[in-house]
Write a protein that holds these residues in place. Sequence first.
Motif, PDB file in Angstrom:
ATOM      1  N   LYS A   1       0.864  -1.186   0.000  1.00 23.45           N
ATOM      2  CA  LYS A   1       0.000   0.000   0.000  1.00 23.45           C
ATOM      3  C   LYS A   1       0.900   1.234   0.000  1.00 23.45           C
ATOM      4  O   LYS A   1       1.948   1.252   0.650  1.00 23.45           O
TER       5      LYS A   1
ATOM      6  N   VAL B   1      12.373  -3.702 -15.878  1.00 18.52           N
ATOM      7  CA  VAL B   1      12.153  -2.274 -16.118  1.00 18.52           C
ATOM      8  C   VAL B   1      11.374  -1.726 -14.928  1.00 18.52           C
ATOM      9  O   VAL B   1      10.709  -2.475 -14.207  1.00 18.52           O
ATOM     10  N   GLY B   2      11.487  -0.414 -14.736  1.00 20.37           N
ATOM     11  CA  GLY B   2      10.780   0.178 -13.612  1.00 20.37           C
ATOM     12  C   GLY B   2      10.600   1.662 -13.807  1.00 20.37           C
ATOM     13  O   GLY B   2      11.200   2.270 -14.692  1.00 20.37           O
ATOM     14  N   ILE B   3       9.763   2.204 -12.970  1.00 23.21           N
ATOM     15  CA  ILE B   3       9.456   3.634 -13.056  1.00 23.21           C
ATOM     16  C   ILE B   3       9.359   4.219 -11.650  1.00 23.21           C
ATOM     17  O   ILE B   3       9.302   3.477 -10.656  1.00 23.21           O
TER      18      ILE B   3
ATOM     19  N   ALA C   1       6.656   6.386 -10.323  1.00 26.80           N
ATOM     20  CA  ALA C   1       5.371   7.042 -10.602  1.00 26.80           C
ATOM     21  C   ALA C   1       4.970   7.990  -9.483  1.00 26.80           C
ATOM     22  O   ALA C   1       4.305   8.990  -9.726  1.00 26.80           O
ATOM     23  N   VAL C   2       5.347   7.661  -8.268  1.00 24.48           N
ATOM     24  CA  VAL C   2       4.953   8.527  -7.144  1.00 24.48           C
ATOM     25  C   VAL C   2       6.131   9.113  -6.376  1.00 24.48           C
ATOM     26  O   VAL C   2       5.963  10.070  -5.626  1.00 24.48           O
TER      27      VAL C   2
ATOM     28  N   ASN D   1       7.818   1.190  -8.891  1.00 20.70           N
ATOM     29  CA  ASN D   1       7.112   0.121  -9.590  1.00 20.70           C
ATOM     30  C   ASN D   1       8.114  -0.561 -10.511  1.00 20.70           C
ATOM     31  O   ASN D   1       8.839   0.135 -11.242  1.00 20.70           O
ATOM     32  N   ALA D   2       8.150  -1.859 -10.499  1.00 18.33           N
ATOM     33  CA  ALA D   2       9.112  -2.561 -11.337  1.00 18.33           C
ATOM     34  C   ALA D   2       8.555  -3.907 -11.752  1.00 18.33           C
ATOM     35  O   ALA D   2       7.813  -4.555 -11.005  1.00 18.33           O
ATOM     36  N   VAL D   3       8.916  -4.289 -12.965  1.00 18.44           N
ATOM     37  CA  VAL D   3       8.527  -5.608 -13.475  1.00 18.44           C
ATOM     38  C   VAL D   3       9.795  -6.339 -13.892  1.00 18.44           C
ATOM     39  O   VAL D   3      10.663  -5.753 -14.546  1.00 18.44           O
TER      40      VAL D   3
ATOM     41  N   MET E   1       2.878   1.458  -4.426  1.00 19.26           N
ATOM     42  CA  MET E   1       1.819   2.481  -4.543  1.00 19.26           C
ATOM     43  C   MET E   1       0.401   1.930  -4.653  1.00 19.26           C
ATOM     44  O   MET E   1      -0.470   2.576  -5.213  1.00 19.26           O
TER      45      MET E   1
ATOM     46  N   ALA F   1      -3.312   1.333  -3.852  1.00 23.31           N
ATOM     47  CA  ALA F   1      -4.267   2.200  -3.161  1.00 23.31           C
ATOM     48  C   ALA F   1      -5.098   1.453  -2.131  1.00 23.31           C
ATOM     49  O   ALA F   1      -5.432   1.987  -1.073  1.00 23.31           O
TER      50      ALA F   1
END
Lengths: 355, 355, 355, 355
Positions: C162, C207-209, C211-212, C224-226, C244, C246
């Motif tokens: 969360k 890969v990842g980002i 986002a928050v 976030n990563a995959v 992240m 919710a």
Amino acid sequence: MSARRMKIGCAGLGRMGKRHALNFLERTPRAELVAASSPDPAELEWAKTHLVPFGVKLYQNYDDMLKHEGLEAIVVASATAVHAEQAIKAIEADKHVLCEKPLSTSVEVSQSVVDAAAKKPNLKVMCGFSRRFDKSYRDAYSKMQAGLIGAPSVLRSQTCDKLDPSGFFVAYAQFSGGIFVDCSIHDIDLTLWFFGAESKVKSVSAVGITAVEPDLRKHNDRDNAVGLVEFHDGRIAYFYASRMMAAGQEDTTEIIGTKGKLAVNTQPAMNHVNLFDDTGIRREIPQTYWDRFEYAFVTEANEFAAAVLDNKPLPLELTAAVQAVRIGAALQESLITGQKIFFDEQGNRIEAARL
Amino acid sequence: MSARRMKIGCAGLGRMGKRHALNFLERTPRAELVAASSPDPAELEWAKTHLVPFGVKLYQNYDDMLKHEGLEAIVVASATAVHAEQAIKAIEADKHVLCEKPLSTSVEVSQSVVDAAAKKPNLKVMCGFSRRFDKSYRDAYSKMQAGLIGAPSVLRSQTCDKLDPSGFFVAYAQFSGGIFVDCSIHDIDLTLWFFGAESKVKSVSAVGITAVEPDLRKHNDRDNAVGLVEFHDGRIAYFYASRMMAAGQEDTTEIIGTKGKLAVNTQPAMNHVNLFDDTGIRREIPQTYWDRFEYAFVTEANEFAAAVLDNKPLPLELTAAVQAVRIGAALQESLITGQKIFFDEQGNRIEAARL
Amino acid sequence: MSARRMKIGCAGLGRMGKRHALNFLERTPRAELVAASSPDPAELEWAKTHLVPFGVKLYQNYDDMLKHEGLEAIVVASATAVHAEQAIKAIEADKHVLCEKPLSTSVEVSQSVVDAAAKKPNLKVMCGFSRRFDKSYRDAYSKMQAGLIGAPSVLRSQTCDKLDPSGFFVAYAQFSGGIFVDCSIHDIDLTLWFFGAESKVKSVSAVGITAVEPDLRKHNDRDNAVGLVEFHDGRIAYFYASRMMAAGQEDTTEIIGTKGKLAVNTQPAMNHVNLFDDTGIRREIPQTYWDRFEYAFVTEANEFAAAVLDNKPLPLELTAAVQAVRIGAALQESLITGQKIFFDEQGNRIEAARL
Amino acid sequence: MSARRMKIGCAGLGRMGKRHALNFLERTPRAELVAASSPDPAELEWAKTHLVPFGVKLYQNYDDMLKHEGLEAIVVASATAVHAEQAIKAIEADKHVLCEKPLSTSVEVSQSVVDAAAKKPNLKVMCGFSRRFDKSYRDAYSKMQAGLIGAPSVLRSQTCDKLDPSGFFVAYAQFSGGIFVDCSIHDIDLTLWFFGAESKVKSVSAVGITAVEPDLRKHNDRDNAVGLVEFHDGRIAYFYASRMMAAGQEDTTEIIGTKGKLAVNTQPAMNHVNLFDDTGIRREIPQTYWDRFEYAFVTEANEFAAAVLDNKPLPLELTAAVQAVRIGAALQESLITGQKIFFDEQGNRIEAARL
């Protein structure tokens, strides 16, 4: 399969009438909607836009429509109060009939439709119990027939409408026959289908409340009611009907057998979407009876057309419709009097004292 | 928090007795199981392996156990027939009591436990309605209290056991008080909890069948039964109890309010696993009441210990246990006689004719 | 079963340390928490209230605790940075060890714990991969072992937390080893369990980002990563990790075989309650990893105690913990460099150009 | 609404061709199926029974059908290999075109359809990505647009077919373009829809296996594959495609945003029925893509007709269809070479070494 199409007229263009008219116009390839009737100017106005451009002829007068050249069948989708009269007239005019449920809120009047139909065995006369055409109910029925739950013994079913805050249903109660005749009629019909029409009622009892709309009492009705039906062959059914669901339409059925259970719609969902947010996981459910059963009505129209064109048996017996009203009316009486009502195996009422 | 531990003895070491004994031994940090009693040699043998090594003293005789040095509390987990007697003896010996449900299958005998407890207001005497300690029911209750469903108006609840093909439950029916007193007692207790103990019964009616075990009729019992309870304050509850579920234990409750509904366990699941294979998607469900409510019993033991040690109010009133038996017994009577039973607001039975 | 109890000390009393301490104190009948250590005054203060009254001795210094009279085992629940050091010291002091995951964020340091343990084959040394003790995962595993899904071929697994709006996880990222080592380590361990430890990695890519939380980039991390893992024996696993979510903790796993699929937690739920209101049907889900896996930790403690007391094999191999870190670290490297990484069957990295 | 109906011809009467033909014949009130073409005698034979009686003219030759008097539109539902050629011929003959996906397995050929359409801006040319017409996906999309999940950041999607034990899909693989172009094309299209067509791909990587059908390797294909797509704007998507599902068609999508998640079909179900028996609770799921998306195709046909008749914008851009093939083909290449592929913001491939 012949390309011939059944010519049908629609009696009534109110809420349900519009839907039946459009179903026969657009979603019943083997039918051709050729006529529609309504005494209501607003309904006729709607039809000018939605039906007339596609070749449908309008009639203010139902009797006139019956004389429409080449007309073979009528879908009666008018107010409940005239269902029986219009159905009988159609039968007498040699038209096949698909009549919205119920035939009437009165057992006797309902029976008069059956009697009229009996005189014209060549006609297809059907009362539209839409749930019998729903894929889920049919799947459940075929699984039961295949023996997957053993002997069906207990049936729980509910027809629960979303709360209509306009209070429309109070005025409606005056003519609806009451919550058991208007809502539970579907659950009763399902019971007769799953248990078999030979199941004879032994007793009915019911209780109810007015949790949101006390004015319903003026019309001898309630907004929440539970009914219990006992059959002579050792089975029981119980029904819940409500006018105050918050989330939407909740029509749920469980058929409990000696070896298993079939549950229809115990996990309602409008579609395949779930929203995860900070309140948890949420899904929406159908808001109305139509939202839930739209495609059942389409199937009903198509199967009625096929039965007429191919002269095949109808998917349900007209007599069941009378039996359903009989049980619904008894439950409604018990709801109001507070008394349990008993029947012998011939269907005659018996005094509690004589048990 | 004091490190002192409540010294407790366990009366009875049958199926439920073993569970309560182990819960107090291993899963109730603030309690110390110091004694256990049973007249049954097999049960005592079991205890020699599972309890004695951990310092538990065994008694063949319940009365002797009551004299165990330093004993403060008793968990009564013996046969229902001796619940009340053992509870009363414990109260008279100044022990706190946690008694398995029901206090008795008789309203009068149940009341005698309440009367005995009333004389010793310093003692904590509780009837163990386990569902009140279940996380899901507590979550539902707190959401209702928070107003999320408006005014609770209709309650549907069922206690449905997996079919026991050994037929054990036929012999058991002789002493169980019947399906409404044995199974539905939980649903009745939940109703009293969710509606409030001030809700007074107006009528009860019930029907039932023997779908799998006709011999139950010898003991005036049924294997499937539905009961309807109407309250004077305009609420209704309806219950389904069954001994023939195929998939497992199905204990489901819905609390329907004027603005929403809380559903407990309408989608039963044993765990988080789903198996996808060529028959579809499948999940298993708890097989027994214990499988479903194991941790509720642990919470019950811990909260009982806390109430005793910290002299805090018990989580549920003893009087509710009598009221639950009263309703259960009336439903059972209606099930057998087929007659609806009416009560006035003071709880006195009234003749149907006088309505 | 002997009544002897394993004497254990808890190293670290932070978030996880408190939980392990209380589990061994209250929920592990065959263990006795006799000591706890922490250099942190606030943690020691907490322990004075919650542990000392029950006979637990406190130590500021871990080395001193190791000398506690009669101490047999240590649960290492301190900061990840000292896991390995404390585990090795305990092993050298002849104590059994249950070490929180990961042994270390470094493959080499993790291996050093395995090496230390290898010298003391009489000791039970286990890395606590909690999901292996969860009932649902165990049920899935046993169903797979029973052949219900054919040959397991593809595994999808995610550990998704969360969103913590405090941004705590940014500071935490400095020492966590990164999202694949901190979160996905569980999914990797599950893969090694379900595919078998003999499955050798052929390639990893990720890969990842952010986002928050863009600040995670400072610590070479993402929110976030995959990741994709290919094995030499023709199987694949893919992982999603996120900070992240919710709705709460979403830890989901699917094991896809040639004849079926096992899904764990694809329909998350905190309990059995559904709320129906005018937004639809809603249920809550566990908010934290602990909410979801609390009882897995209890089982872990009990099985560790049983392995020690009864000198039985541990439920999982220590070497798997090194292999999991190895894969996690490679995924993390791929996440940051953007390059796919290849391994030969002996586990050596090979250049892409040499493929 | 005019009563005029769009005259359409159907190219191809294979599996999908039959469905499109019947949809335009029976379920698209504003369209009139006037012609159909197929070089296959068996398909023409079928059409003699199912289409000709309703006034549809048959053609062996596609080019001849294009000259059918009054024909306004073509639905291209033939083999993928001729999609583009037939679409371009129809455009050149001034017909509106609804073309089954994909336009082609080749990016260049796909682009040639776009180029042809660009020269006739008055024509409606659409590639039928059926999922864009599905109620659930549309509901998810509108909820995302309404901001319910914050900024969409990660998308997981899968197209997983039920195992076809006949092995048909091996032969099919020769022309399908591979599992990413044939199956994942839907998931890619969904990504372009939910993320917006302006999202530019930064990298793709993929791995796959042949768990049930090693012969697929002959055609450079796999039966299970996972692909990872990274976008320049800081979003990621990952896809799973499979040919070996046991329970049925499993097409699932999750759109994960900074404030919530939308899940489409994570709890698959064919209908509202659950069967409870001694194996647990079971439900069936759709067996084929058609079972799941039948009504999406009906909506597609109706919306295409409305766009043509009312000269309204099409619900999806033709260019997206080329972009989807581009991504699918890159994933398929990565699947086979094992190499990650990188793109600059203009969509040009770049060498990994130049990163």
